[in-house]
Each structure stands twice: as structure tokens, then as C-alpha cells.
Design a protein around this motif. Structure first.
Motif, PDB file in Angstrom:
ATOM      1  N   SER A 115       0.830  -1.201   0.000  1.00 28.13           N
ATOM      2  CA  SER A 115       0.000   0.000   0.000  1.00 28.13           C
ATOM      3  C   SER A 115       0.868   1.257   0.000  1.00 28.13           C
ATOM      4  O   SER A 115       1.893   1.319   0.683  1.00 28.13           O
ATOM      5  N   PRO A 116       0.462   2.284  -0.749  1.00 24.64           N
ATOM      6  CA  PRO A 116       1.187   3.557  -0.690  1.00 24.64           C
ATOM      7  C   PRO A 116       0.877   4.335   0.591  1.00 24.64           C
ATOM      8  O   PRO A 116       1.541   5.326   0.898  1.00 24.64           O
ATOM      9  N   PHE A 117      -0.131   3.869   1.326  1.00 21.80           N
ATOM     10  CA  PHE A 117      -0.577   4.587   2.515  1.00 21.80           C
ATOM     11  C   PHE A 117      -0.220   3.820   3.784  1.00 21.80           C
ATOM     12  O   PHE A 117      -0.185   2.588   3.797  1.00 21.80           O
ATOM     13  N   SER A 118       0.006   4.562   4.863  1.00 21.17           N
ATOM     14  CA  SER A 118       0.304   3.927   6.153  1.00 21.17           C
ATOM     15  C   SER A 118       0.018   4.907   7.281  1.00 21.17           C
ATOM     16  O   SER A 118       0.095   6.128   7.101  1.00 21.17           O
ATOM     17  N   LEU A 119      -0.304   4.366   8.448  1.00 22.14           N
ATOM     18  CA  LEU A 119      -0.508   5.221   9.614  1.00 22.14           C
ATOM     19  C   LEU A 119       0.788   5.885  10.032  1.00 22.14           C
ATOM     20  O   LEU A 119       0.785   7.002  10.566  1.00 22.14           O
ATOM     21  N   GLU A 120       1.906   5.209   9.776  1.00 29.30           N
ATOM     22  CA  GLU A 120       3.209   5.725  10.212  1.00 29.30           C
ATOM     23  C   GLU A 120       3.612   7.002   9.473  1.00 29.30           C
ATOM     24  O   GLU A 120       4.411   7.797   9.982  1.00 29.30           O
ATOM     25  N   SER A 121       3.073   7.193   8.260  1.00 26.21           N
ATOM     26  CA  SER A 121       3.474   8.372   7.486  1.00 26.21           C
ATOM     27  C   SER A 121       2.801   9.642   7.990  1.00 26.21           C
ATOM     28  O   SER A 121       3.220  10.751   7.641  1.00 26.21           O
ATOM     29  N   VAL A 122       1.759   9.496   8.812  1.00 30.89           N
ATOM     30  CA  VAL A 122       1.037  10.661   9.330  1.00 30.89           C
ATOM     31  C   VAL A 122       1.690  11.110  10.632  1.00 30.89           C
ATOM     32  O   VAL A 122       1.853  10.325  11.563  1.00 30.89           O
ATOM     33  N   ARG A 123       2.064  12.377  10.675  1.00 29.71           N
ATOM     34  CA  ARG A 123       2.697  12.928  11.874  1.00 29.71           C
ATOM     35  C   ARG A 123       1.900  14.143  12.352  1.00 29.71           C
ATOM     36  O   ARG A 123       1.109  14.705  11.595  1.00 29.71           O
ATOM     37  N   PRO A 124       2.091  14.565  13.595  1.00 31.23           N
ATOM     38  CA  PRO A 124       1.350  15.733  14.102  1.00 31.23           C
ATOM     39  C   PRO A 124       1.637  16.965  13.246  1.00 31.23           C
ATOM     40  O   PRO A 124       2.756  17.135  12.746  1.00 31.23           O
ATOM     41  N   PRO A 125       0.643  17.834  13.051  1.00 31.42           N
ATOM     42  CA  PRO A 125       0.855  19.030  12.227  1.00 31.42           C
ATOM     43  C   PRO A 125       1.969  19.911  12.783  1.00 31.42           C
ATOM     44  O   PRO A 125       2.067  20.122  13.994  1.00 31.42           O
TER      45      PRO A 125
END
Length: 614
Positions: A27-37
């Protein structure tokens, strides 16, 4: 025979599901790629390095996999998704700033959002929010607007009636029923259609992802209708359906007020229902303004080795002797430079792509013309941008959008208006929308203290402005200026009936016509919403035929022309395009992420409840 077909379809779905499970790609998507703004970037020079990076060959990444033409939300979505999937992507934008309808401009200290007025379905863990978080890696924040997000005025003078629209899973319907106590059953039925449309819109999108022959087989045989009524409803006339619910013409307006240039008699019931449902869970606005969207998506593209370059007008899509796209020509001064890539994605709309960018010998081919014939040119847009000295509080303006209609017969109003001559049109405007971006973005007061801005939007005919099409922007002459100001003055006078304090505080005004939209947005005939959203376009068989692939091998379409108009529609067009290019249904990845996030949220709430009990 019918049961044999059903068994065959079931077998295809089962085999397809097994194949996906066994051979699915990463998948190109992951929870790990999201970081706090991170902290908001207010330094305009630093922002310009991202959204205003000018084209030159040395900035083009080596060994490109994909070229995307156009930096609207559809193009950026496709580009970022492909970049996160490991592709080297270059986005080319003809304007001096990236973002398409998501870009903003600053004049005389006023900041205006061009095409994003509000957006829905970005509540916590909503699919659209999950998509935005992946595209920006968690850096885009949204401000939840007032629950009362729209006010609709119908009629003039003493006959004017006001209706308010509120968000909320149950509140939207309940609030509407309070205002129309004699039509509660009609409202209940319409909201059922809204629910079906929202829950089954993915079924329409699926038609674009499965083999076309299979989609048409399911539809022509009637099997598709056994799975969902949405295939029938998408081709149902909005006006005809609501006429069966109620004779209250004010309520007819409410069911169709989110206009996009097509009267209800020519509109799809599903599209009109989806537009209202879009705000059921709240209306939102990006913190920092609409340009935050391209700013953060472009940084994602750059993070994975790609780039987005502006002032890069594509003059032609390169097609080889085998009929496959292999790159583009870009105008640079008097030169035309070639850039090559095995995949080309066009976010310019089908008319610009097929009628202007393809080589002449390709444009005339039968399959290209057949594809064009299923679409029609959309209506042009005219926008009046007004800046005021004074705060929102001093001027009495709010974040709530205002929709004004001179009467409650939308079909006749629109038909009569678009039948007017060029001279008659400015003095006979039947409807408009007012939006106040300075009151929607809580950070606008930081960037532009003591100032407020307003945008007025209407739909117009391109032909009213066509005589000036060969003139230069900002040098179109007095006749053009005086003509567009006739529209502006009438619209502003109408707005002053709602907000009387703004008249004496007006210090800046600019008017964008279809010609402006062609110049700055590359919008064919000035249609910001791209191809017309008429009923024919949303018949299920047309939906199945109007897909991201094109008759030209390795050339794909993204954006509003793939599914529907608006920011959300264009974003889904980008996701559908990336799915097609990758041969991987990335919606499954997004849905799995959404489920994980919901489970995580439920766990957090459970732990919080236990702590309170201790």
C-alpha cells in the motif's frame, strides 16, 4: 439465463478477491506516514518556493515515471499517491502558482480563495479526511465551521423567505422538518435517497475500475440493479423525483440549491443528494486558507523524489507511432522542450486534453470523438472578489454562506437567464452565492488584521464574453471592463441587502470572468467545474464508459471529469486515476486504514472511560 449471469459475476468477484489477497501490492498509505501538524508557515517567500517554483529543465527529476499536467487537486492527488507508491512524478502547471481552484491570491493586502468555499466529510476518521491525511502526511488542518453553514433566501422584497441549513447526523433533517412542517414525509424520503447515494456512491466508482465489458454487462443485463438501486437513481431526473414528493417549490429549491450550472430538470438525483449529504457531518475550511492544500501535497511529492513546477504550459502530449503517450512538450519562451515519461496523466479536463493537447492526427480518431461525445462543456463562472477595511464583526459578516434566488422556479430561472442576450444578462441575474473566506479561516486575522474579504459567485455563458477571447489579460479594454462591472455592481448591490455595512467599507474589488478562469485556471470556456454535470453524464452506462483510461495508451485522465465536481469530486478523480495507473485498488487500503483508526479511537475512548471510573 439470469441466474447463470449472476453466478458468473459472483465467480468473477470471488476470483478477483482471492487474486487481490494473494498478490496485492504494498500500500502507498500507512498510519506511520502521518505525523502531528507542524507550525503554520506564514513566511510567503518560503511558501512560494513550494507553490511557485518556476519551470526549468534542471529542476526536472531524472528517470521520470509519470508526468501530471495540471496542479489542481485531482492532479496533485494522483501525483502524491503515485509518488508514495514509489513512482518518480513531475507535475507541470501553466499558471504562476500551483493549486488550480485551491490556489489563493493576495491583492492590496486581501487574500482570496478562488474555488474552495467550504468542504464536508473531513470529520475525524472520515474517508475523505483519511485521504487528506495521507496526501499531506497529517499536515493539513481543518476548522469546523458554524453548525448553521448555509442560509437560503428565496424571493424579493416583502416576499423574501429565509431558510437555514444546519449540519449534524440527525440535526440536518430535523431542522429542515421544523421549517417545512407540512412536508415531513417528503424530507424523510429525500434523506433516505441521500443515505443510499452516500453509501452506494462507491458502487458507481466501481464501474470505472472493473473491465468496461463487465460493467456494461452488469448494467445492460439488469444484474447491477439487484445489488443496488443507485445505478437506477443516478440516471433519475432530480426535478421529476422531487415533484413526486411535494408541490412546495421552496422545498424544491432546498433539494437543489447547491447549483453547478445545471437546472434540476437536467440534473441527476444522486448528484444533488450527494452534494447536500456532503455537509451532513459538518462544513469545514482549511486552517491557513485553501493554498494549504497544494502547499502540503506538493511537499509530499517532493519528499518522494518528485516535483511540481509552475509557468510550465504544456503545448502537446507526445504520442509515438504505436499510439502510446511517452511525454509532453513544454513551452519555455520561444522554445518547446520535450520531457519524456512512460505515463502521462492529464488533469486539464477531457476537452482540453483531447481537443488541444493531443496531436491533430490523433484528435480526429473515432474513439477520441466518441469519448468527447459523452461530455458537454460546463457553464462558465463569474466571481466578484471584494475587500473591506474592517473586521468581520464590524461589518456584520459571518462564515455562513448566503444563497439568493429571486424566485423558486430554478428550471425557468436558469433557462430564462441563459437565453438572454449579452446586453440583457447583467441586469437580470436570478441567483448568486456569497461566501466570506476571512470569517472561515481562524488564522486570517493573524495574516491580514483589520481586513475582511468576500466572494460572490454566479454561473454565466461563455458566449457573453467570447468577443474578448483574443485579448490579453488585464489589457482587454474599457468595453470589457465596463461590461463585467455591470455584473459586479448589480451583484454587490444585491449583497448589500444582506450585509448593508459593507458598502461604505469597500476598498478593493476585482472581477473574474470565464476569460479569467481560462487564463489562470486553464478552464475550458471558463468552466471551473469542468464538464457539464448533466443527467446524461450520470446514467450508469455513461459512468462506466467515462473512466481514467483513454483511447491513447499510457494517457490517463484525472480530476473533476472522472467522477464529479468540487474539491472532493476532483480528489476522488485523482484517487481513481492512481488506482488505474497502479493496477491496485487503493480505496481498499484507505478503508483498511479507516477501520484501524476507528478501532484505535474506540480503544482510546474505552481507556478514558475506565480512568474516569477509577
Amino acid at each position: 439465463m439470469m441466474w447463470l449471469l449472476i453466478f458468473f459475476v459472483w465467480l468473477v468477484i470471488v476470483v478477483g478477491g482471492i487474486y487481490w489477497f494473494l498478490f496485492r501490492k504494498q500500500s502507498p498509505f500507512s498510519l506511520e506516514s502521518v505525523r502531528p501538524p507542524g507550525p503554520r508557515e506564514f513566511d510567503q517567500k518560503k511558501r512560494d518556493k513550494v507553490i511557485k517554483q518556476g519551470f526549468s529543465l534542471h529542476k526536472v527529476p531524472q528517470n521520470l515515471d509519470v508526468i501530471v499536467i495540471g496542479s489542481g487537486i485531482g492532479g496533485l492527488t494522483a501525483a502524491a499517491t503515485l509518488a508514495k507508491a514509489g513512482k518518480k512524478v513531475l507535475v507541470l502547471e501553466q499558471h504562476s502558482q500551483a493549486g488550480g481552484c485551491c490556489h489563493t491570491f493576495i491583492e492590496k493586502g486581501f487574500e482570496f480563495d478562488v474555488g474552495l468555499h467550504y468542504i464536508g466529510q473531513v470529520h475525524e476518521n472520515g474517508l475523505l479526511r483519511v485521504a487528506f491525511d495521507q496526501l499531506t502526511e497529517g499536515q493539513l488542518e481543518f476548522h469546523n465551521l458554524n453548525q448553521h453553514f448555509d442560509t437560503i433566501y428565496i424571493g424579493e422584497g416583502d416576499e423574501k423567505r429565509a431558510y437555514t441549513i444546519k449540519s449534524g447526523k440527525t440535526e440536518m433533517q430535523a431542522h429542515l422538518m421544523k421549517q417545512f412542517p407540512d412536508d415531513t414525509e417528503a424530507i424523510k424520503t429525500f434523506f433516505k435517497i441521500m443515505k443510499i447515494s452516500a453509501n452506494k456512491a462507491s458502487s458507481l466508482a466501481t464501474l470505472k475500475l472493473m473491465p468496461q465489458w463487465l460493467a456494461l454487462l452488469l448494467l445492460k443485463s439488469g444484474i447491477a440493479n439487484l445489488f443496488s438501486s443507485v445505478y437506477r437513481l443516478s440516471g433519475t431526473c432530480a426535478a421529476a423525483f422531487v415533484n413526486t414528493l411535494t408541490s412546495n417549490k421552496d422545498l424544491h429549491v432546498i433539494f437543489s440549491y447547491l447549483f453547478y450550472g445545471v437546472p434540476p430538470k437536467d440534473s441527476s438525483l444522486v448528484i444533488n443528494a450527494l452534494l447536500i449529504h456532503h455537509y451532513k457531518r459538518g462544513a469545514y475550511f482549511p486552517k491557513g486558507g485553501a493554498s494549504e492544500i497544494p502547499f502540503h501535497i506538493i511537499r509530499t511529492i517532493q519528499k518522494y523524489g518528485g516535483n511540481c513546477l509552475v509557468r510550465a504550459p504544456v503545448s502537446q502530449i507526445l504520442v509515438n507511432k504505436e499510439g502510446a503517450a511517452y511525454g509532453v512538450k513544454v513551452r519555455k519562451g520561444q522554445e518547446e522542450l520535450e520531457i519524456h515519461a512512460p505515463v502521462v496523466v492529464s488533469n486539464c479536463g477531457v476537452f482540453t486534453t483531447f481537443q488541444r493537447l493531443l496531436p491533430p492526427e490523433i484528435r480526429v480518431k473515432t474513439d477520441i470523438q466518441e469519448r468527447l461525445n459523452i461530455m458537454k462543456h460546463g457553464r462558465g463562472c463569474l466571481l466578484v472578489f471584494s475587500g473591506f477595511d474592517g473586521t468581520d464583526e464590524e461589518l456584520g459578516i459571518k462564515s455562513t454562506n448566503i444563497w439568493l434566488f429571486k424566485n423558486n422556479d430554478l428550471d425557468k430561472s436558469m433557462d430564462d437567464f441563459f437565453a438572454l442576450s449579452k446586453e440583457e444578462a447583467p441586469d437580470n441575474i436570478p441567483m448568486m452565492m456569497i461566501t466570506v473566506p476571512s470569517s472561515k479561516d481562524p488564522e486570517a486575522k493573524i495574516r491580514h488584521p483589520g481586513k475582511a474579504c468576500m466572494t460572490i459567485l454566479i454561473m454565466v455563458k461563455y458566449e457573453w464574453f467570447e468577443e474578448w477571447k483574443d485579448t490579453t489579460v488585464r489589457k482587454r479594454g474599457d468595453e470589457y471592463y465596463n461590461y463585467k462591472m455591470r455584473f459586479a455592481n448589480n451583484l454587490f448591490d444585491w449583497a448589500c441587502t444582506i450585509y448593508p455595512k459593507i458598502r461604505d467599507k469597500l476598498v478593493f474589488q476585482e472581477v473574474a470572468t470565464p476569460l479569467s478562469n481560462m487564463h489562470y485556471l486553464g478552464a475550458q470556456r471558463g468552466a471551473m467545474y469542468s464538464s457539464e454535470h448533466n443527467l446524461d453524464r450520470f446514467h450508469a452506462e455513461t459512468v462506466a464508459r467515462n473512466r481514467c483510461t483513454t483511447p491513447v495508451k499510457n494517457l490517463y485522465i484525472s480530476g473533476q471529469d472522472v467522477f464529479s465536481c468540487g474539491i472532493a469530486g476532483a480528489l476522488h478523480g485523482g484517487l481513481l486515476c492512481a488506482t488505474t495507473v497502479l493496477g491496485q485498488i487503493i480505496y481498499i487500503d484507505l478503508l483498511l486504514l479507516k477501520m484501524k483508526l476507528k478501532r484505535r479511537k474506540a480503544k482510546e475512548m474505552s481507556q478514558l472511560a475506565k480512568k474516569k471510573l477509577q
